[in-house]
Scaffold this motif. Structure first.
Motif: not given
Length: 262
Positions: A63, A65, A121, A224, A227, A261-262
């Motif tokens: 996590k 990114p 993200k 999560e 993803t 966030e998406s």
């Protein structure tokens, strides 16, 4: 997870780099130490693509990114320079069509799709849409996550047939009721499995039977898992989970956060 040297036997790197990668993997739970080994392997491997891909996956699943994005960009730059690829998308698309089976071109497109995925993200949605739309045009077999990400970014969740019957009551589903524990996290995973495996149209019944688990942490866990699913190529599963997370987040008053966030 314990990794042996045999599992890295095909890596065209020195033995000390392989050792660093093995030690990093075997110290996965100790993030600080594992990151140290990964960075040392990167420094010693002189832009080796196998090591860069491994490092990308490491930072993605850790996590981180921003770091994964930089590695994806580096992979793109190396392949572009090595293969003398054009910067202009239309020219690059033609080159891809002429070299369908070329592993370097396929890797380039996968790295480009990964870049779009991570940008989404990170909330950089317009650039993510542009990249994923481009890859979607040539990804006829949905080999990357680009098509799913583009659909998620551009399609309203209300139009998804499988979720059209979901109707939740916000005063029942609290935003955060119980602190996250490992036991509760496992319950989230089990609920996700139940939702994925249930017959079409029975999702509301499954959710209704697990009201105590529906909170902000469950929505985050959905994202999560989605993803990971998208990144591993399970596009349909990822799409369903992301739409479900967005629908639940609207009911919980979390929707603006999730869109970012998406």
């Amino acid at each position: 997870m314990v990794v042996s040297e045999d599992q890295l036997s095909w890596y065209d790197v020195s033995e000390d780099v392989k050792t660093l990668l093995i030690v990093a993997s075997n110290n996965w739970e100790n993030t600080i130490l594992a990151v140290q080994y990964i960075r040392e392997a990167l420094n010693k491997s002189e832009n080796n693509l196998d090591v860069l891909i491994g490092a990308y996956r490491f930072f993605f699943y850790k996590k981180k990114p921003e770091i994964a994005l930089e590695i994806a960009k580096k992979i793109l730059r190396i392949i572009r320079e090595t293969e003398n690829l054009p910067l202009q998308w239309e020219q690059l698309k033609k080159k891809k069509n002429n070299r369908q089976s070329d592993s370097s071109i396929r890797l380039y497109m996968n790295a480009y799709a990964a870049q779009g995925f991570i940008l989404a993200k990170l909330g950089q949605l317009e650039e993510a849409k542009l990249i994923t739309k481009r890859v979607k045009e040539i990804d006829k077999n949905r080999e990357s996550c680009a098509t799913t990400v583009f659909e998620v970014l551009t399609k309203s969740p209300d139009k998804d047939d499988r979720l059209s019957k979901l109707s939740l009551t916000q005063d029942i589903y609290l935003r955060r009721t119980i602190p996250m524990t490992e036991s509760r996290r496992q319950q989230y995973f089990q609920l996700i499995q139940d939702l994925v495996g249930c017959p079409n149209g029975q999702e509301p019944d499954v959710l209704d039977a697990n009201k105590s688990l529906i909170d902000a942490d469950f929505v985050q866990t959905l994202m999560e898992v989605a993803t990971a699913q998208a990144h591993e190529g399970n596009q349909d599963g990822a799409k369903f989970l992301i739409f479900l997370a967005r629908q639940l987040s609207k009911e919980l008053g979390l929707y603006p956060e999730l869109v970012t966030e998406s």
